[in-house]
Scaffold this active site. Structure first.
Site, PDB file in Angstrom:
ATOM      1  N   LYS A 210      -2.469  12.351   4.107  1.00 14.54           N
ATOM      2  CA  LYS A 210      -1.239  12.134   3.346  1.00 14.54           C
ATOM      3  C   LYS A 210      -0.623  13.472   2.888  1.00 14.54           C
ATOM      4  O   LYS A 210      -1.269  14.516   2.955  1.00 14.54           O
ATOM      5  CB  LYS A 210      -1.558  11.253   2.126  1.00 14.54           C
ATOM      6  CG  LYS A 210      -2.086   9.870   2.495  1.00 14.54           C
ATOM      7  CD  LYS A 210      -2.249   9.008   1.247  1.00 14.54           C
ATOM      8  CE  LYS A 210      -2.796   7.623   1.601  1.00 14.54           C
ATOM      9  NZ  LYS A 210      -2.795   6.719   0.441  1.00 14.54           N
TER      10      LYS A 210
ATOM     11  N   TYR B 151       2.675  -0.583   5.014  1.00 18.50           N
ATOM     12  CA  TYR B 151       2.271  -1.013   3.680  1.00 18.50           C
ATOM     13  C   TYR B 151       2.935  -2.339   3.292  1.00 18.50           C
ATOM     14  O   TYR B 151       3.276  -2.548   2.113  1.00 18.50           O
ATOM     15  CB  TYR B 151       2.604   0.074   2.650  1.00 18.50           C
ATOM     16  CG  TYR B 151       1.639   1.252   2.648  1.00 18.50           C
ATOM     17  CD1 TYR B 151       0.261   1.068   2.770  1.00 18.50           C
ATOM     18  CD2 TYR B 151       2.094   2.558   2.480  1.00 18.50           C
ATOM     19  CE1 TYR B 151      -0.620   2.135   2.758  1.00 18.50           C
ATOM     20  CE2 TYR B 151       1.214   3.637   2.455  1.00 18.50           C
ATOM     21  CZ  TYR B 151      -0.147   3.417   2.595  1.00 18.50           C
ATOM     22  OH  TYR B 151      -1.028   4.471   2.560  1.00 18.50           O
TER      23      TYR B 151
ATOM     24  N   ASN C 139      -4.227  10.164  -3.077  1.00 18.48           N
ATOM     25  CA  ASN C 139      -5.652   9.988  -2.780  1.00 18.48           C
ATOM     26  C   ASN C 139      -6.025  10.473  -1.375  1.00 18.48           C
ATOM     27  O   ASN C 139      -6.924   9.953  -0.734  1.00 18.48           O
ATOM     28  CB  ASN C 139      -6.065   8.527  -3.022  1.00 18.48           C
ATOM     29  CG  ASN C 139      -5.271   7.562  -2.175  1.00 18.48           C
ATOM     30  OD1 ASN C 139      -4.540   7.982  -1.272  1.00 18.48           O
ATOM     31  ND2 ASN C 139      -5.411   6.269  -2.425  1.00 18.48           N
TER      32      ASN C 139
ATOM     33  N   HIS D 175      -5.314   7.869   4.223  1.00 18.37           N
ATOM     34  CA  HIS D 175      -5.400   6.442   4.521  1.00 18.37           C
ATOM     35  C   HIS D 175      -6.471   6.256   5.588  1.00 18.37           C
ATOM     36  O   HIS D 175      -6.615   7.106   6.470  1.00 18.37           O
ATOM     37  CB  HIS D 175      -4.059   5.932   5.058  1.00 18.37           C
ATOM     38  CG  HIS D 175      -4.185   4.610   5.772  1.00 18.37           C
ATOM     39  ND1 HIS D 175      -4.184   3.411   5.092  1.00 18.37           N
ATOM     40  CD2 HIS D 175      -4.389   4.311   7.092  1.00 18.37           C
ATOM     41  CE1 HIS D 175      -4.359   2.428   5.980  1.00 18.37           C
ATOM     42  NE2 HIS D 175      -4.480   2.945   7.179  1.00 18.37           N
TER      43      HIS D 175
ATOM     44  N   GLU E 226      -2.970  -0.741  13.657  1.00  9.51           N
ATOM     45  CA  GLU E 226      -2.455   0.560  13.203  1.00  9.51           C
ATOM     46  C   GLU E 226      -2.432   1.566  14.353  1.00  9.51           C
ATOM     47  O   GLU E 226      -1.506   2.365  14.460  1.00  9.51           O
ATOM     48  CB  GLU E 226      -3.308   1.077  12.045  1.00  9.51           C
ATOM     49  CG  GLU E 226      -3.086   0.261  10.774  1.00  9.51           C
ATOM     50  CD  GLU E 226      -4.042   0.588   9.648  1.00  9.51           C
ATOM     51  OE1 GLU E 226      -4.885   1.501   9.802  1.00  9.51           O
ATOM     52  OE2 GLU E 226      -3.950  -0.080   8.596  1.00  9.51           O
TER      53      GLU E 226
HETATM   54  P1  ADP Z   1      -6.190   1.897   0.373  1.00  6.08           P
HETATM   55  O1  ADP Z   1      -5.329   3.096   0.736  1.00  6.08           O
HETATM   56  O2  ADP Z   1      -7.437   2.334  -0.362  1.00  6.08           O
HETATM   57  O3  ADP Z   1      -6.474   0.988   1.539  1.00  6.08           O
HETATM   58  P2  ADP Z   1      -4.165   0.008  -0.629  1.00  6.08           P
HETATM   59  O4  ADP Z   1      -3.940  -0.505   0.754  1.00  6.08           O
HETATM   60  O5  ADP Z   1      -4.356  -0.984  -1.730  1.00  6.08           O
HETATM   61  O6  ADP Z   1      -5.384   1.034  -0.722  1.00  6.08           O
HETATM   62  O7  ADP Z   1      -2.895   0.895  -1.075  1.00  6.08           O
HETATM   63  C1  ADP Z   1      -2.261   1.744  -0.171  1.00  6.08           C
HETATM   64  C2  ADP Z   1      -1.834   3.012  -0.878  1.00  6.08           C
HETATM   65  O8  ADP Z   1      -0.825   2.725  -1.858  1.00  6.08           O
HETATM   66  C3  ADP Z   1      -2.940   3.691  -1.664  1.00  6.08           C
HETATM   67  O9  ADP Z   1      -3.782   4.485  -0.869  1.00  6.08           O
HETATM   68  C4  ADP Z   1      -2.156   4.514  -2.650  1.00  6.08           C
HETATM   69  O10 ADP Z   1      -1.631   5.714  -2.071  1.00  6.08           O
HETATM   70  C5  ADP Z   1      -1.008   3.565  -2.980  1.00  6.08           C
HETATM   71  N1  ADP Z   1      -1.347   2.744  -4.146  1.00  6.08           N
HETATM   72  C6  ADP Z   1      -2.101   1.610  -4.169  1.00  6.08           C
HETATM   73  N2  ADP Z   1      -2.216   1.105  -5.428  1.00  6.08           N
HETATM   74  C7  ADP Z   1      -1.506   1.940  -6.224  1.00  6.08           C
HETATM   75  C8  ADP Z   1      -1.218   1.976  -7.634  1.00  6.08           C
HETATM   76  N3  ADP Z   1      -1.699   1.050  -8.474  1.00  6.08           N
HETATM   77  N4  ADP Z   1      -0.448   2.993  -8.096  1.00  6.08           N
HETATM   78  C9  ADP Z   1       0.051   3.937  -7.261  1.00  6.08           C
HETATM   79  N5  ADP Z   1      -0.170   3.952  -5.922  1.00  6.08           N
HETATM   80  C10 ADP Z   1      -0.948   2.986  -5.405  1.00  6.08           C
END
Ligand code: ADP
Length: 132
Positions: free
Chosen positions: A9, A49, A112, A115, A126
């Protein structure tokens, strides 16, 4: 052999953590088999997303994910999907254990680092989405 789709990211790109993240996956015996740097546009992010599109902070995610180019990589290895997710750690960097990529480098829930596909089916979708 299984494949997983990883996106490094904008926070990872900007903070120059690309090498360290790839090293962790390589050191776990996973192999990169395809890679490119792309800009994520609105349409692609809405598709990728889709499960988050109804949330109030979705526009922030789109803004973040399109703020710089990202690196998209396919990693291959035994049980790759689950192993990459374990090496990455949970979504919230603050709750991610030390030793995981998100625990060591991530800042918060959004920034974070990477992905990674969350299942075999989503990995296939994907990979088709990003490597048409
Ligand atoms: P992951 O990336 O761990 O599979 P998700 O699919 O739930 O998690 O979410 C996709 C991405 O959206 C996350 O990696 C993060 O960058 C963002 N995200 C998810 N939940 C939140 C939140 N509560 N606040 C801000 N960003 C979020």
């Amino acid at each position: 052999m299984e494949k997983s789709l990883i996106i490094l990211k904008p926070d990872c790109m900007q903070r120059k953590l690309v090498g360290q993240v790839i090293s962790r996956l390589e050191n776990a015996g996973l192999n990169p088999i395809a890679c490119k740097i792309i800009n994520l546009d609105n349409d692609l992010l809405r598709e990728h997303y889709a499960h988050l599109a109804h949330l109030t902070f979705f526009p922030e995610i789109v803004e973040f994910m399109s703020s710089t180019p990202v690196m998209v990589i396919i990693f291959e290895g035994e049980n790759a999907v689950e192993r990459v997710r374990n090496i990455l750690g949970p979504t919230d960097s603050q709750k991610a254990p030390a030793g995981t990529i998100r625990g060591d480098f991530g800042l918060d829930k959004m920034r974070n680092i990477a992905h990674a596909s969350d299942g075999k089916d989503s990995a296939e979708k994907e990979i088709a989405r990003f490597f048409r």
